[in-house]
Write an enzyme that holds these catalytic residues in place. Structure first.
Site, PDB file in Angstrom:
ATOM      1  N   ASP A 106       0.845  -1.189   0.000  1.00  0.00           N
ATOM      2  CA  ASP A 106       0.000   0.000   0.000  1.00  0.00           C
ATOM      3  C   ASP A 106       0.884   1.244   0.000  1.00  0.00           C
ATOM      4  O   ASP A 106       1.645   1.467   0.934  1.00  0.00           O
ATOM      5  CB  ASP A 106      -0.903  -0.005   1.239  1.00  0.00           C
ATOM      6  CG  ASP A 106      -2.066   0.980   1.128  1.00  0.00           C
ATOM      7  OD1 ASP A 106      -1.959   1.939   0.335  1.00  0.00           O
ATOM      8  OD2 ASP A 106      -3.069   0.789   1.829  1.00  0.00           O
ATOM      9  N   ARG A 108      -0.418   4.351  -0.449  1.00  0.00           N
ATOM     10  CA  ARG A 108      -1.245   5.536  -0.266  1.00  0.00           C
ATOM     11  C   ARG A 108      -0.716   6.400   0.877  1.00  0.00           C
ATOM     12  O   ARG A 108      -0.183   5.885   1.848  1.00  0.00           O
ATOM     13  CB  ARG A 108      -2.698   5.134   0.015  1.00  0.00           C
ATOM     14  CG  ARG A 108      -3.379   4.604  -1.226  1.00  0.00           C
ATOM     15  CD  ARG A 108      -4.771   4.144  -0.938  1.00  0.00           C
ATOM     16  NE  ARG A 108      -4.800   3.013  -0.033  1.00  0.00           N
ATOM     17  CZ  ARG A 108      -5.907   2.371   0.293  1.00  0.00           C
ATOM     18  NH1 ARG A 108      -7.064   2.750  -0.188  1.00  0.00           N
ATOM     19  NH2 ARG A 108      -5.866   1.342   1.112  1.00  0.00           N
TER      20      ARG A 108
END
Ligand SMILES: [Zn+2]
Length: 188
Positions: A106, A108
Site C-alpha cells: 500500500d 497511499r
C-alpha cells in the site's frame, strides 16, 4: 468543487456539500481513485460500491465532503495495478501480487487529504471508512477523527478473495464479517 494540484501534477478533488463550517464534526469520505471500480463498475474490488455508499451518506446528511484522491491502485498507478491483476489471475492475492512486482502493498499517503481538509478549515471529522490505516494517516497530519462510520459492502464471487485479503492482511474492518464468512463457506 475545489481542485488541488500538487507539485507532482496530481489533481485532487474536494467536493463539498452544505455549510461545512456549521454542521459540527464534518462527515468526510477520503476516496482513493479506482478507474476500474469507480468508473467501469468492476466487481473485482469494492471501490465503486464504497464511493456510491459514501455519496448516499453525504446526500442524507446534506453536509460533508468527498475527497477524491488521485492515488490509483493503492498508489501504484493504473498500469501497475493491471499488471498486479494479471498476477492475481495466476493465484496470487492482492498483497502478494504487489510484492511480486517489487512494490509495497500500500503506497497511499493521506498527508494531502489532511492538508486539503485543514485548508478547508476542517479539523474534526466523522470518517466514512472500513480502513483503520486511513484514520491513522489523517490523524498523523492533524485531522481528528471523532467517529468512524462503516460502509456497507456486499461480497460477491469476484471480490470475495480480495475482501478477505484486505481484512486479514491489511486490517480492514468490515461491518458484515458473518456475511463474509458465510459467502466464503458457500463458495468452498
Ligand atoms: Zn478498486
Amino acid at each position: 468543487m475545489f481542485v488541488y494540484e500538487t507539485p507532482e501534477h496530481k489533481e485532487h478533488v474536494a467536493l463539498t456539500l452544505g455549510a461545512i463550517h456549521d454542521c459540527g464534526s464534518v462527515l468526510v469520505r477520503a476516496h482513493s481513485e479506482c478507474l476500474t471500480g469507480d468508473v467501469l463498475g468492476s466487481s473485482r474490488c469494492d471501490c465503486g460500491e464504497q464511493l456510491a455508499d459514501s455519496l448516499r451518506f453525504l446526500q442524507e446528511e446534506r453536509c460533508g465532503i468527498l475527497l477524491y484522491l488521485r492515488q490509483e491502485g493503492r498508489g501504484i498507478g493504473l498500469a501497475k495495478k493491471i499488471s498486479a491483476y494479471a498476477l492475481q489471475e495466476q493465484g496470487l492475492d492482492t498483497v502478494e501480487a504487489n510484492l511480486a512486482l517489487g512494490l509495497p502493498e500500500d503506497m497511499r499517503d493521506y498527508r494531502v487529504a489532511a492538508e486539503i481538509l485543514l485548508d478547508l478549515g476542517v479539523s474534526r471529522v466523522r470518517l466514512l471508512t472500513n480502513n483503520p490505516a486511513k484514520i491513522e494517516g489523517l490523524e498523523r497530519y492533524g485531522v481528528e477523527i471523532v467517529e468512524r462510520i462503516p460502509l456497507r459492502m456486499e461480497p460477491n464471487p469476484s471480490n470475495l478473495g480480495y475482501l478477505r485479503t484486505k481484512r486479514e492482511k491489511m486490517g480492514h474492518l468490515y461491518p458484515m464479517p458473518m456475511a463474509l464468512e458465510a459467502a466464503g463457506r458457500g463458495l468452498g
